[in-house]
Design a protein around this motif. Structure first.
Motif, mmCIF file in Angstrom:
data_model
loop_
_atom_site.group_PDB
_atom_site.id
_atom_site.type_symbol
_atom_site.label_atom_id
_atom_site.label_comp_id
_atom_site.label_asym_id
_atom_site.label_seq_id
_atom_site.Cartn_x
_atom_site.Cartn_y
_atom_site.Cartn_z
ATOM 1 N N GLU A 1 38.491 -9.676 32.345
ATOM 2 C CA GLU A 1 39.558 -8.722 32.008
ATOM 3 C C GLU A 1 38.983 -7.381 31.547
ATOM 4 O O GLU A 1 39.497 -6.310 31.903
ATOM 5 N N LYS B 1 37.866 -5.465 34.497
ATOM 6 C CA LYS B 1 39.012 -4.838 35.172
ATOM 7 C C LYS B 1 39.451 -3.580 34.447
ATOM 8 O O LYS B 1 39.740 -2.536 35.059
ATOM 9 N N GLN B 2 39.517 -3.647 33.102
ATOM 10 C CA GLN B 2 39.908 -2.467 32.321
ATOM 11 C C GLN B 2 38.905 -1.331 32.485
ATOM 12 O O GLN B 2 39.286 -0.158 32.605
#
Length: 307
Positions: A284, A287-288
Motif C-alpha cells: 500500500e 502504491k501511495q
C-alpha cells in the motif's frame, strides 16, 4: 549338523539362534539397518540408510500431500489431510471422541470399551501404551535372566555338595573329622552330665555318625538360598521403582515435547500473519509513493506548459 536359515536381508545362511526373532536378520544386517522410529508418525521401521528418517508410508504421503502438520489430538506430526492424523481419525470413527490419557494427560486416548485391551486397567494413548509395554517387556526379561542365573548357581551348589558328600573319600574324611572335633566338647559336657547323674554311658555313643556333616552343609546351603532370594526380591523392587521413574520421565519429556511443538506452531502462525500484514502495508505504501510521484510529475509538466 544344525539347520541353517537365510537372513531376510543379505540372504546368507546362519543358525536359528543368530537371527533376530521378528524379522529374521543377522547381526551385521541388524547393525547396518537398525529399527528406528519414524520422525513423523513415530512408528518403528527398519532404516535402509542413515539419511532416511521417515518410514515408507510417510514418504509416500509427503509426495502426495506435502509436509504434515501436528495432529490436534496427539500432537504427532502426521496430519497429512486436515488437522488429525490417520490413526486418530480412524480411532475417532470407531470408538468416538478421545479422552485424557492417564499417563501424559493429553486428550488423545480412545476408550475401546474393553478392559482387556487396557494396559493394567489404565486408559492410555497409543504412544504411552507402546512405552509402557516396552518397559514391562524389559522387566520380564530382566526377571527371567535373574531367575535363570540364581537357578544355575543353586544347581552348581547342589552338584558340589553331592560331590563333596559321596564322590571323594578324602574330602568326606576331612569334613567328618572336622565336624567330629567340633562336636567333641559338646559331647564331653553331655557325658559329664550323664555320669554325674550316675547313669551308665559309653563314650563311643558320644560321637555322631559320619552323616552329620551332610546335614550341616544342607543347613548352610538353605541359609544361602534364603539370603539370595531376599536379595533377589530387593533387586526386583529396585528395578521396578527405577522403571517406574523412567516411565514417568519419558511421559514428562513427551508432554514437554508436545507443548514445545504446539508453541512453535503458534509462533510460526503468528510470524506468518505478521509477515503478511507487513507485506500488505508495504504494497500500500508503494502504491501511495507511486501516486505521489505521478502527481508531482503532472504538476511539473503543467507548470512548464503554462506561460
Amino acid at each position: 549338523m544344525a539347520a541353517l536359515y537365510a537372513c531376510t536381508k543379505c540372504h546368507q545362511r546362519f543358525p536359528f539362534e543368530a537371527l533376530s526373532q521378528g524379522q529374521q536378520l543377522c547381526k551385521e544386517c541388524r547393525i547396518a539397518h537398525p529399527v528406528v522410529k519414524c520422525t513423523y508418525c513415530r512408528t518403528e521401521y527398519q532404516q535402509e540408510s542413515k539419511t532416511n528418517t521417515i518410514c515408507k508410508k510417510c514418504a509416500q504421503n509427503v509426495q502426495l500431500y506435502g509436509t504434515p502438520k501436528p495432529c490436534q489430538y496427539c500432537n504427532i506430526i502426521a496430519a497429512f489431510i486436515g488437522n488429525k492424523c490417520q490413526r486418530c481419525t480412524n480411532s475417532e470413527k470407531k470408538y468416538g471422541p478421545p479422552y485424557s490419557c492417564e499417563q501424559c494427560k493429553q486428550q488423545c486416548a480412545f476408550d475401546r470399551k474393553d478392559d482387556r485391551k487396557k494396559v493394567d486397567g489404565k486408559l492410555l494413548c497409543w504412544l504411552c501404551t507402546l512405552s509402557y509395554k516396552r518397559v514391562l517387556q524389559k522387566t520380564k526379561e530382566q526377571r527371567k535372566h535373574l531367575s535363570s542365573s540364581s537357578r544355575t548357581g543353586h544347581q552348581e551348589k547342589e552338584q558340589y555338595s553331592r560331590l563333596s558328600g559321596g564322590g571323594h573319600y578324602t574330602s568326606q574324611k576331612t569334613l567328618s573329622t572336622s565336624s567330629i572335633q567340633n562336636e567333641i566338647p559338646k559331647k564331653k559336657s553331655k557325658f559329664e552330665s550323664i555320669t554325674t547323674n550316675g547313669d551308665s554311658f559309653s563314650p563311643d555313643l558320644a560321637l555322631d555318625s559320619p552323616g552329620t556333616d551332610h546335614f550341616v552343609i544342607i543347613a548352610q546351603l538353605k541359609e544361602e538360598v534364603a539370603t539370595l532370594k531376599k536379595m533377589l526380591h530387593q533387586k526386583d523392587q529396585m528395578i521396578l521403582e527405577k522403571e517406574k521413574k523412567i516411565t514417568e520421565l519419558k511421559a514428562d519429556f513427551q508432554y514437554q515435547e508436545s507443548q514445545m511443538r504446539a508453541k512453535m506452531n503458534q509462533m510460526e502462525k503468528t510470524h506468518k500473519e505478521v509477515t503478511e500484514q507487513l507485506q500488505a502495508k508495504n504494497r500500500e505504501l508503494l502504491k501511495q509513493a507511486a501516486a505521489l510521484s505521478k502527481s508531482k510529475k503532472s504538476e511539473k509538466s503543467g507548470a512548464i506548459t503554462s506561460p
